[in-house]
Design a protein around this motif. Structure first.
Motif, short mmCIF file in Angstrom:
data_model
loop_
_atom_site.label_atom_id
_atom_site.label_comp_id
_atom_site.label_asym_id
_atom_site.label_seq_id
_atom_site.Cartn_x
_atom_site.Cartn_y
_atom_site.Cartn_z
N ASN A 1 -24.14 79.54 -39.39
CA ASN A 1 -22.87 78.84 -39.61
C ASN A 1 -23.08 77.53 -40.36
OD1 ASN A 1 -21.38 80.84 -38.38
ND2 ASN A 1 -21.15 79.76 -36.44
N ALA A 2 -24.10 76.77 -39.95
CA ALA A 2 -24.36 75.49 -40.60
C ALA A 2 -24.76 75.68 -42.06
CB ALA A 2 -25.46 74.73 -39.85
N LEU A 3 -25.68 76.61 -42.31
CA LEU A 3 -26.14 76.85 -43.68
C LEU A 3 -25.00 77.29 -44.59
CD1 LEU A 3 -29.49 78.70 -42.88
CD2 LEU A 3 -29.28 76.47 -43.99
N MET A 4 -24.18 78.20 -44.12
CA MET A 4 -23.10 78.74 -44.95
C MET A 4 -21.99 77.71 -45.16
SD MET A 4 -22.80 82.69 -43.61
CE MET A 4 -21.68 83.15 -44.93
N THR A 5 -21.62 76.98 -44.10
CA THR A 5 -20.52 76.02 -44.21
C THR A 5 -20.88 74.87 -45.13
OG1 THR A 5 -19.75 76.60 -41.98
CG2 THR A 5 -18.99 74.51 -42.92
N VAL A 6 -22.07 74.29 -44.94
CA VAL A 6 -22.48 73.15 -45.75
C VAL A 6 -22.54 73.52 -47.23
CG1 VAL A 6 -24.43 71.63 -46.30
CG2 VAL A 6 -23.71 71.93 -43.93
N THR A 7 -23.13 74.66 -47.54
CA THR A 7 -23.29 75.05 -48.95
C THR A 7 -21.98 75.54 -49.55
OG1 THR A 7 -24.10 77.20 -48.14
CG2 THR A 7 -25.74 75.57 -48.80
N ALA A 8 -21.10 76.16 -48.77
CA ALA A 8 -19.80 76.59 -49.29
C ALA A 8 -18.96 75.38 -49.69
CB ALA A 8 -19.06 77.44 -48.27
N ILE A 9 -18.97 74.33 -48.86
CA ILE A 9 -18.25 73.10 -49.20
C ILE A 9 -18.88 72.44 -50.43
CG2 ILE A 9 -17.68 70.79 -48.39
CD1 ILE A 9 -17.46 71.94 -45.58
N SER A 10 -20.20 72.54 -50.56
CA SER A 10 -20.88 72.00 -51.73
C SER A 10 -20.43 72.71 -53.00
CB SER A 10 -22.39 72.14 -51.57
OG SER A 10 -22.85 71.44 -50.43
N PHE B 1 -30.09 88.40 -24.28
CA PHE B 1 -30.49 88.26 -25.68
C PHE B 1 -29.38 87.59 -26.50
CE2 PHE B 1 -33.74 91.41 -24.65
CZ PHE B 1 -34.81 90.95 -25.41
N MET B 2 -28.17 87.51 -25.93
CA MET B 2 -27.08 86.85 -26.63
C MET B 2 -27.38 85.38 -26.86
SD MET B 2 -24.26 87.40 -28.12
CE MET B 2 -23.33 86.20 -29.05
N TYR B 3 -28.16 84.77 -25.97
CA TYR B 3 -28.51 83.36 -26.16
C TYR B 3 -29.41 83.18 -27.39
CZ TYR B 3 -26.54 82.55 -21.54
OH TYR B 3 -25.69 82.47 -20.46
N ALA B 4 -30.31 84.13 -27.61
CA ALA B 4 -31.16 84.08 -28.81
C ALA B 4 -30.33 84.30 -30.07
CB ALA B 4 -32.27 85.12 -28.72
N LEU B 5 -29.39 85.25 -30.00
CA LEU B 5 -28.50 85.48 -31.14
C LEU B 5 -27.63 84.26 -31.42
CD1 LEU B 5 -27.37 89.16 -30.45
CD2 LEU B 5 -28.91 88.38 -32.25
N SER B 6 -27.28 83.53 -30.37
CA SER B 6 -26.46 82.32 -30.55
C SER B 6 -27.19 81.28 -31.38
CB SER B 6 -26.08 81.74 -29.18
OG SER B 6 -25.32 82.66 -28.43
N VAL B 7 -28.50 81.19 -31.19
CA VAL B 7 -29.29 80.24 -31.99
C VAL B 7 -29.23 80.61 -33.46
CG1 VAL B 7 -31.63 79.36 -32.41
CG2 VAL B 7 -30.83 79.74 -30.05
N ALA B 8 -29.40 81.90 -33.77
CA ALA B 8 -29.34 82.37 -35.16
C ALA B 8 -27.95 82.18 -35.75
CB ALA B 8 -29.75 83.84 -35.23
N ILE B 9 -26.91 82.44 -34.96
CA ILE B 9 -25.54 82.27 -35.44
C ILE B 9 -25.25 80.81 -35.75
CG2 ILE B 9 -23.11 82.40 -34.75
CD1 ILE B 9 -23.83 84.95 -33.20
N GLY B 10 -25.71 79.91 -34.87
CA GLY B 10 -25.52 78.48 -35.11
C GLY B 10 -26.16 78.02 -36.41
N ALA B 11 -27.39 78.48 -36.65
CA ALA B 11 -28.07 78.13 -37.90
C ALA B 11 -27.35 78.72 -39.10
CB ALA B 11 -29.52 78.63 -37.85
N CYS C 1 -27.01 74.19 -32.17
CA CYS C 1 -27.91 74.64 -33.24
C CYS C 1 -27.35 74.29 -34.61
CB CYS C 1 -28.14 76.15 -33.14
SG CYS C 1 -29.08 76.64 -31.68
N SER C 2 -26.03 74.41 -34.78
CA SER C 2 -25.40 74.02 -36.04
C SER C 2 -25.59 72.53 -36.30
CB SER C 2 -23.91 74.34 -36.02
OG SER C 2 -23.69 75.73 -36.00
N PHE C 3 -25.47 71.74 -35.25
CA PHE C 3 -25.65 70.30 -35.39
C PHE C 3 -27.08 69.96 -35.81
CE2 PHE C 3 -26.80 66.17 -33.59
CZ PHE C 3 -25.83 65.36 -34.14
N ILE C 4 -28.05 70.61 -35.16
CA ILE C 4 -29.45 70.34 -35.48
C ILE C 4 -29.76 70.73 -36.92
CG2 ILE C 4 -31.84 70.99 -34.95
CD1 ILE C 4 -30.96 71.31 -32.02
N ILE C 5 -29.33 71.91 -37.33
CA ILE C 5 -29.57 72.36 -38.70
C ILE C 5 -28.90 71.43 -39.72
CG2 ILE C 5 -29.17 74.22 -40.36
CD1 ILE C 5 -31.39 74.78 -38.37
#
Length: 459
Positions: A354-363, A342-352, A296-300
């Motif tokens: 992580n990507a949003l926060m990491t990309v913008t924090a490095i920015s 339901f952990m699989y659904a939460l994993s999707v949200a966590i992946g998204a 999910c992080s990769f896709i986002i």
């Protein structure tokens, strides 16, 4: 990584030719060993150490020793590489340290075998020594690899391509680890101590073999950078560290970046404990759940790469990622074992998230540096130091209070609130909330009028 769009003429040097595709790919492959072993370190080290008999507090000491060694090495190695150069030599030496020490960490306690003793103190010391050596090698490889970009080429487009390719290989490495782990956990479906150690040993050895193959490709396909030698004849003054300490934005970005890395690293380290001990999921979930997060992080990340970025959008998308983590953390905190799917659904949200926060924090780091390129090494190094040290301390504190699965923890509304549940649910949510508040107070207005874009991760 954030770069600028210049509406005027190109600033590229006319005699600077772009790198070829093979050169870019060979460079990007150079961090695969670091990435795949790092993913294994944060995901499985604590679980491995407690499974083979170390107490949670001793396992936390092993993790802390590695993080502290990494933090201090990052600062000193950067200074040494700046002075002496020879990037590929540093990279090769660091990679050898990584491969040998990492195989020793997951291969068992070497001093215990030599001294024929199973003392818990000796085990802790033995694992801690090799954990520290591993992180020293990891830091040497990372710093030398990242520092090569500006010295390989002065073509801005090629520099972006090198960084983008490296990011792509990072995601491939993480997914590769979880594919290896999923296969190993599926084959070895046992709970006996000997088989448990064998599982992690196979994961470590296969990860080292895969990563080492890419290191060989890097060393053969990448030439020693020549621009470093050309710059030695020029007198370019460095920006004093005090210059950054006078900036309010430095402390704000440092706090947000550190909190972001704290969220991702701590959650990754405690995830396996949570899905196995708290939710009672199958052993294969130790690989499948993190794999979903990284997919999910990769896709986002791929979706974000084509967007045009501004200061407002950076703050907005970071806040969206932090809000996702707040809700995901709340879900983890109250999720009963009977509803573990339901952990699989939460994993999707966590992946998204992580990507949003990491990309913008490095920015935000890139905005902080701006045009002060001769001082950026300190910015990235000091923030990396804070990241490594805070993560090590946090994991040590959490793991020191960890109890074995058969010991009852606090129970509220029929849900056992163990340390993994608190660390995976509550800590990231609190960090995410604080980071939103700090981000809101930031003044990310640029000193230049040119707008920002997020460079493609896959170019």
């Amino acid at each position: 990584m954030v770069h600028e769009i210049n509406d005027g003429p190109s600033n590229e040097e006319p005699n600077t030719e772009p790198l070829g595709r093979l050169s870019i790919l060979s460079y990007g492959s150079g961090h695969m060993l670091n990435d795949i072993t790092s993913s294994c370190w944060f995901t499985y080290l604590l679980l491995f150490l407690t499974d083979v008999g170390l107490s949670p507090s001793n396992a936390a000491i092993v993790m802390l020793s590695g993080q502290v060694a990494d933090a201090f090495t990052t600062i000193f190695v950067g200074e040494l590489i700046d002075r002496f150069g020879h990037f590929k030599l540093w990279h090769a030496g660091g990679s050898i340290l990584v491969a040998v020490s990492f195989s020793s960490v997951f291969g068992g306690c070497v001093p215990c075998k030599l001294l024929k003793s199973d003392s818990s103190s000796l085990e802790t010391i033995g694992y801690s020594v090799f954990a520290a050596i591993f992180n020293v090698g990891w830091a040497i490889t990372q710093v030398s690899h990242m520092a090569m970009v500006n010295c390989i080429t002065s073509n801005p487009t090629s520099q972006v391509s090198l960084a983008s390719c490296r990011n792509a290989f990072t995601m491939v490495a993480n997914l590769g680890l979880y594919a290896i782990a999923l296969a190993v956990f599926t084959v070895f479906n046992n709970t006996e101590s000997v088989n448990i150690m064998l599982e992690y040993r196979w994961i470590a050895y296969l990860s080292i073999f895969l990563g080492s193959c890419f290191v060989v490709v890097f060393l053969i396909g990448t030439k020693e950078p020549q621009l470093k030698k050309q710059m030695q004849s020029k007198n370019v003054s460095r920006i004093s560290w005090a210059h950054w300490f006078k900036k309010t934005l430095y402390y704000q970005v440092a706090l947000v970046y550190t909190l972001t890395r704290l969220i991702t690293n701590v959650s990754q380290s405690l995830l396996a404990f949570y899905v196995i001990n708290d939710l009672g999921m199958a052993p294969s979930s130790k690989a499948s759940v993190p794999a979903i997060i990284y997919i999910c992080s990769f896709i986002i990340s791929v979706v974000l790469q084509e967007m045009k970025w501004s200061s407002w959008r950076i703050k907005c998308f970071f806040s969206i990622g932090a809000i996702l983590w707040i809700f995901s953390g709340a879900g983890i905190f109250v999720l009963p074992s009977t509803l573990h799917y339901f952990m699989y659904a939460l994993s999707v949200a966590i992946g998204a998230a992580n990507a949003l926060m990491t990309v913008t924090a490095i920015s935000m780091e890139s905005i902080l540096v701006g045009e002060d390129l001769n001082g950026c090494a300190f910015v990235y190094g000091s923030l990396s130091f804070a990241d490594r040290l805070s993560c090590g301390i946090a994991l040590y504190a959490l793991e020191s209070y960890q109890v074995t699965p058969d010991v009852k923890s606090n129970c509220f509304l029929g849900i056992t609130h163990s340390i993994p549940r608190l660390g995976l649910g509550l800590l990231p949510s609190v960090c995410a909330f604080i980071s939103i508040v700090v981000t809101y107070t930031m003044d990310l207005q640029h000193r230049r009028s040119r707008r920002l874009i997020e460079e493609p991760l896959l170019s």
